[in-house]
Design an enzyme around this catalytic site. Structure first.
Site, mmCIF file in Angstrom:
data_model
loop_
_atom_site.group_PDB
_atom_site.id
_atom_site.type_symbol
_atom_site.label_atom_id
_atom_site.label_comp_id
_atom_site.label_asym_id
_atom_site.label_seq_id
_atom_site.Cartn_x
_atom_site.Cartn_y
_atom_site.Cartn_z
ATOM 1 N N GLN A 178 -24.269 35.385 -27.738
ATOM 2 C CA GLN A 178 -24.906 35.392 -26.426
ATOM 3 C C GLN A 178 -24.079 34.696 -25.348
ATOM 4 O O GLN A 178 -24.309 34.926 -24.159
ATOM 5 C CB GLN A 178 -26.296 34.761 -26.520
ATOM 6 C CG GLN A 178 -27.263 35.614 -27.335
ATOM 7 C CD GLN A 178 -28.619 34.974 -27.473
ATOM 8 O OE1 GLN A 178 -28.851 34.176 -28.365
ATOM 9 N NE2 GLN A 178 -29.528 35.308 -26.574
ATOM 10 N N ARG A 238 -27.400 22.491 -30.033
ATOM 11 C CA ARG A 238 -27.469 23.484 -31.103
ATOM 12 C C ARG A 238 -26.611 24.684 -30.729
ATOM 13 O O ARG A 238 -26.787 25.286 -29.669
ATOM 14 C CB ARG A 238 -28.917 23.939 -31.328
ATOM 15 C CG ARG A 238 -29.027 24.940 -32.466
ATOM 16 C CD ARG A 238 -30.436 25.453 -32.672
ATOM 17 N NE ARG A 238 -30.399 26.537 -33.648
ATOM 18 C CZ ARG A 238 -31.246 27.563 -33.680
ATOM 19 N NH1 ARG A 238 -32.224 27.663 -32.802
ATOM 20 N NH2 ARG A 238 -31.125 28.510 -34.593
ATOM 21 N N HIS A 255 -26.725 33.708 -36.518
ATOM 22 C CA HIS A 255 -27.662 33.972 -35.433
ATOM 23 C C HIS A 255 -27.505 35.437 -35.016
ATOM 24 O O HIS A 255 -26.984 35.749 -33.938
ATOM 25 C CB HIS A 255 -27.379 33.033 -34.256
ATOM 26 C CG HIS A 255 -28.519 32.915 -33.288
ATOM 27 N ND1 HIS A 255 -29.081 31.708 -32.926
ATOM 28 C CD2 HIS A 255 -29.208 33.852 -32.590
ATOM 29 C CE1 HIS A 255 -30.045 31.906 -32.053
ATOM 30 N NE2 HIS A 255 -30.144 33.213 -31.833
ATOM 31 N N ASN A 308 -31.069 31.998 -38.392
ATOM 32 C CA ASN A 308 -31.991 31.936 -37.272
ATOM 33 C C ASN A 308 -32.927 33.142 -37.278
ATOM 34 O O ASN A 308 -32.481 34.285 -37.315
ATOM 35 C CB ASN A 308 -31.221 31.919 -35.947
ATOM 36 C CG ASN A 308 -32.155 31.797 -34.764
ATOM 37 O OD1 ASN A 308 -32.718 30.742 -34.513
ATOM 38 N ND2 ASN A 308 -32.338 32.884 -34.024
ATOM 39 N N GLU A 309 -34.209 32.867 -37.268
ATOM 40 C CA GLU A 309 -35.255 33.881 -37.121
ATOM 41 C C GLU A 309 -35.069 35.104 -38.028
ATOM 42 O O GLU A 309 -34.861 36.233 -37.559
ATOM 43 C CB GLU A 309 -35.352 34.316 -35.660
ATOM 44 C CG GLU A 309 -35.755 33.181 -34.734
ATOM 45 C CD GLU A 309 -35.967 33.620 -33.290
ATOM 46 O OE1 GLU A 309 -35.669 34.784 -32.977
ATOM 47 O OE2 GLU A 309 -36.427 32.791 -32.478
ATOM 48 N N ASN A 331 -38.946 27.776 -33.967
ATOM 49 C CA ASN A 331 -38.725 28.410 -32.667
ATOM 50 C C ASN A 331 -40.072 28.883 -32.147
ATOM 51 O O ASN A 331 -40.690 29.789 -32.734
ATOM 52 C CB ASN A 331 -37.776 29.597 -32.776
ATOM 53 C CG ASN A 331 -36.361 29.199 -33.160
ATOM 54 O OD1 ASN A 331 -36.051 28.023 -33.305
ATOM 55 N ND2 ASN A 331 -35.497 30.180 -33.325
ATOM 56 N N TYR A 369 -42.326 30.181 -28.687
ATOM 57 C CA TYR A 369 -42.300 30.646 -27.309
ATOM 58 C C TYR A 369 -43.673 30.919 -26.716
ATOM 59 O O TYR A 369 -43.905 30.687 -25.542
ATOM 60 C CB TYR A 369 -41.445 31.917 -27.201
ATOM 61 C CG TYR A 369 -39.967 31.653 -27.272
ATOM 62 C CD1 TYR A 369 -39.242 31.306 -26.138
ATOM 63 C CD2 TYR A 369 -39.282 31.721 -28.489
ATOM 64 C CE1 TYR A 369 -37.876 31.046 -26.194
ATOM 65 C CE2 TYR A 369 -37.920 31.465 -28.556
ATOM 66 C CZ TYR A 369 -37.225 31.127 -27.407
ATOM 67 O OH TYR A 369 -35.877 30.850 -27.472
ATOM 68 N N GLU A 416 -35.991 26.008 -30.779
ATOM 69 C CA GLU A 416 -35.928 26.854 -29.582
ATOM 70 C C GLU A 416 -37.276 26.818 -28.879
ATOM 71 O O GLU A 416 -38.327 26.876 -29.529
ATOM 72 C CB GLU A 416 -35.609 28.313 -29.910
ATOM 73 C CG GLU A 416 -34.159 28.634 -30.190
ATOM 74 C CD GLU A 416 -33.928 30.133 -30.346
ATOM 75 O OE1 GLU A 416 -34.657 30.925 -29.707
ATOM 76 O OE2 GLU A 416 -33.037 30.501 -31.117
ATOM 77 N N TRP A 474 -34.345 26.331 -24.936
ATOM 78 C CA TRP A 474 -33.589 27.569 -24.879
ATOM 79 C C TRP A 474 -33.579 28.024 -23.424
ATOM 80 O O TRP A 474 -34.621 28.296 -22.874
ATOM 81 C CB TRP A 474 -34.208 28.659 -25.763
ATOM 82 C CG TRP A 474 -33.358 29.888 -25.735
ATOM 83 C CD1 TRP A 474 -33.473 30.949 -24.871
ATOM 84 C CD2 TRP A 474 -32.212 30.160 -26.558
ATOM 85 N NE1 TRP A 474 -32.478 31.860 -25.118
ATOM 86 C CE2 TRP A 474 -31.693 31.399 -26.144
ATOM 87 C CE3 TRP A 474 -31.586 29.471 -27.597
ATOM 88 C CZ2 TRP A 474 -30.574 31.972 -26.731
ATOM 89 C CZ3 TRP A 474 -30.482 30.036 -28.182
ATOM 90 C CH2 TRP A 474 -29.979 31.276 -27.763
ATOM 91 N N GLU A 514 -29.254 38.241 -23.306
ATOM 92 C CA GLU A 514 -30.516 38.136 -24.043
ATOM 93 C C GLU A 514 -30.806 39.419 -24.826
ATOM 94 O O GLU A 514 -31.792 40.115 -24.595
ATOM 95 C CB GLU A 514 -31.662 37.805 -23.084
ATOM 96 C CG GLU A 514 -31.729 36.331 -22.696
ATOM 97 C CD GLU A 514 -32.027 35.417 -23.890
ATOM 98 O OE1 GLU A 514 -32.639 35.897 -24.868
ATOM 99 O OE2 GLU A 514 -31.643 34.236 -23.826
ATOM 100 N N TRP A 515 -29.882 39.718 -25.744
ATOM 101 C CA TRP A 515 -30.040 40.808 -26.689
ATOM 102 C C TRP A 515 -30.363 42.129 -25.987
ATOM 103 O O TRP A 515 -29.650 42.519 -25.077
ATOM 104 C CB TRP A 515 -31.060 40.424 -27.769
ATOM 105 C CG TRP A 515 -30.716 39.104 -28.421
ATOM 106 C CD1 TRP A 515 -31.458 37.961 -28.395
ATOM 107 C CD2 TRP A 515 -29.526 38.759 -29.160
ATOM 108 N NE1 TRP A 515 -30.814 36.934 -29.057
ATOM 109 C CE2 TRP A 515 -29.625 37.394 -29.540
ATOM 110 C CE3 TRP A 515 -28.387 39.466 -29.520
ATOM 111 C CZ2 TRP A 515 -28.644 36.740 -30.264
ATOM 112 C CZ3 TRP A 515 -27.389 38.805 -30.248
ATOM 113 C CH2 TRP A 515 -27.536 37.462 -30.616
#
Length: 495
Positions: free
Chosen positions: A39, A97, A142, A186-187, A329, A331, A397, A441, A448-449
């Site tokens: 990213q 991180r 990630h 990650n995730e 993480n 949100y 995150e 984050w 962002e993907w």
């Protein structure tokens, strides 16, 4: 073994004198920000780096990513690391991180060919952080699998667990004398569902009801191998801790009096948080409600090729206890009711049979899915404490996005950071949750993907229209720096 046994003893707690008398944090609380390699780094094909699945995904064209954007350059942190370090120092972070690009270190994904230029880059980053009294938390994976490994089956291949373990051992050996906090993956939920069921993340696989479970299973197998390798080969001399970052919403019944909504909420949490936390912290296996729901749906649809949710072999390293802390993480939150899936559809969503909706009272920021619910974090932390035997927790995150015209005076995001920190403090003081740190984050606006550069989470604005990629602090970045400064200075006084 106790999953938190390798964390240092619980720190002394100190009250903090602020306008809110409830606020309190430990003296060694980790104040951080997070990024990931694909990213922010750019430099996708320079200095002998190999391609990753996100390079391939973005270069396919079409509408896979917003306006056909990619991480080819993004923040150009590969060349502008000193600028990132300046931002880190400006915030006063105690921790940072970052993730390692697997294909920058090992272009073919295996240790037969080590890219010395990539190794020098990450050594410099880690050395600069340590010299600045900033402790690195390093994520091994990630989302950016080397394309060379994807060509051999990727995370669907049973051999990937051993390959990941070899990569992890290479990183422990290379950086573990300075890195004391490790995240293996990650995730994995996002990798499994968005990458292998929905096909909207790399590698773009669409195999509903099958591939996601296999990918999640192999990621857990790889994590377990890496944790055991660290435990046996490196822990005694390096003294670090290893975990896996799990993403989860907070979820509660749409109608608390409805048994159907309550059962749907249990399934919602089992298929997100429980999918990866239950094997690590509770039983070494998946939640029973998850397995039974999948089996019921398979029977209803006449699926007769065995369990779609794999079983762990007793011949492989055990998963139970392979997390030295809980990396979360968070949100957003959801109200949950039974799902409204089309009959006859094989897929994770229909297996889960639960739908999360946004409460109309919750403000939505930036993207449609991101309802701002700070007290949802506190509720989720209490749930984790009660469900998973009170582990040490790092919020690895958490953030608040912008879309549309850039607002450098982002007052709403300033308020969000104050609110979320207050909820963390209440989880500590009132609920007894052992929260060890918070990572915003993200440090920088970045790629962002699938949303490309249309969504901005950064504490620092990055001007992607200029080759210099200048970084400028948002008001929220300055506010976060002020929060850190206030709390770090006040934790020095015992009350």
């Amino acid at each position: 073994m106790n999953a938190t046994a390798n964390i240092t003893n619980r720190p002394e707690w100190n009250c903090i004198h602020t306008n809110d008398s409830e606020t309190m944090f430990p003296t060694n609380f980790a104040w951080g920000a997070a990024t990931s390699a694909y990213q922010i780094e750019g430099g996708w094909n320079v200095d002998d780096k190999g391609p990753s699945i996100w390079d391939t995904f973005c270069h396919k064209g079409g509408r896979l990513v917003f306006e056909g954007q990619s991480g080819d350059v993004t923040c150009n942190s590969y060349e502008l690391w000193e600028e990132d370090l300046r931002c880190i120092r400006q915030l006063g972070l105690t921790h940072y991180r970052l993730s390692l690009s697997w294909s920058r270190l090992l272009p073919e994904g295996i240790t037969r060919h080590v890219n010395q230029k990539g190794l020098r880059y990450y050594n410099k980053v880690i050395n600069d952080l340590v010299a600045s009294d900033v402790l690195p938390m390093v994520t091994l994976y990630h989302f950016d699998l080397p394309q060379a490994l994807q060509d051999q089956g990727g995370w669907k291949s049973p051999e990937i667990a051993a390959i990941f373990d070899s990569y992890a051992r290479f990183c422990f050996e290379s950086f573990g004398d300075r890195v004391k906090l490790w995240i293996t993956l990650n995730e994995p939920y996002v990798c499994a569902k968005l990458g292998h069921e929905d096909g909207i993340f790399a590698p773009g696989v669409k195999e509903p009801g099958m591939a996601a479970y296999l990918v999640g299973h192999n990621m857990l197998r790889g994590h377990a191998r890496a944790w055991h390798s660290y435990n046996v080969l490196y822990r005694a001399k390096q003294g670090g801790s290893v975990s896996l970052a799990i993403n989860s919403d907070w979820a509660e019944p749409l109608d608390p009096a409805s048994p159907h909504d309550t059962a749907a909420t249990e399934r919602y949490l089992a298929f997100t948080l429980g999918w990866f936390a239950w094997p690590l912290f509770v039983t070494g296996d998946y939640p029973e409600v998850m397995r039974s729901s999948i089996e019921v749906r398979s029977k209803e649809l006449g699926y007769q090729e065995g369990s779609r949710l794999p079983r762990f072999s007793k011949d492989e390293p055990s998963l139970l206890g392979t997390a030295d802390f809980f990396a979360l993480n968070y949100y957003t939150s959801r109200r949950v009711k039974p799902g409204e899936c089309c009959p006859g559809v094989l897929g994770l969503k229909s297996d889960q049979d639960a739908e999360g909706v946004v409460d109309p009272s919750w403000p939505v920021c930036g993207v449609s899915w991101l309802a701002v619910v700070p007290d949802g974090l506190r509720k989720l932390l209490k749930y984790i404490k009660d469900t998973f035997n009170n582990p040490a927790v790092y919020i690895t995150e958490n953030g608040f996005s912008q879309v549309g015209p850039v607002d450098m005076d982002d007052f709403k995001r300033c308020g969000f950071y104050h609110d979320i920190i207050q909820e963390l403090a209440r989880a500590l003081r009132e609920d007894g949750v052992d929260v060890r740190g918070y990572f915003a984050w993200s440090l920088l606006d970045n790629f962002e993907w699938a949303d490309g550069f249309s969504v901005r989470f950064g504490l620092f604005h990055v001007d992607f229209s200029r080759p210099e990629r200048p970084r400028t602090a948002y008001r929220s970045g300055r506010e976060y720096a002020g929060i850190i400064s206030k709390y770090r200075s006040q934790t020095m006084v015992n009350i």
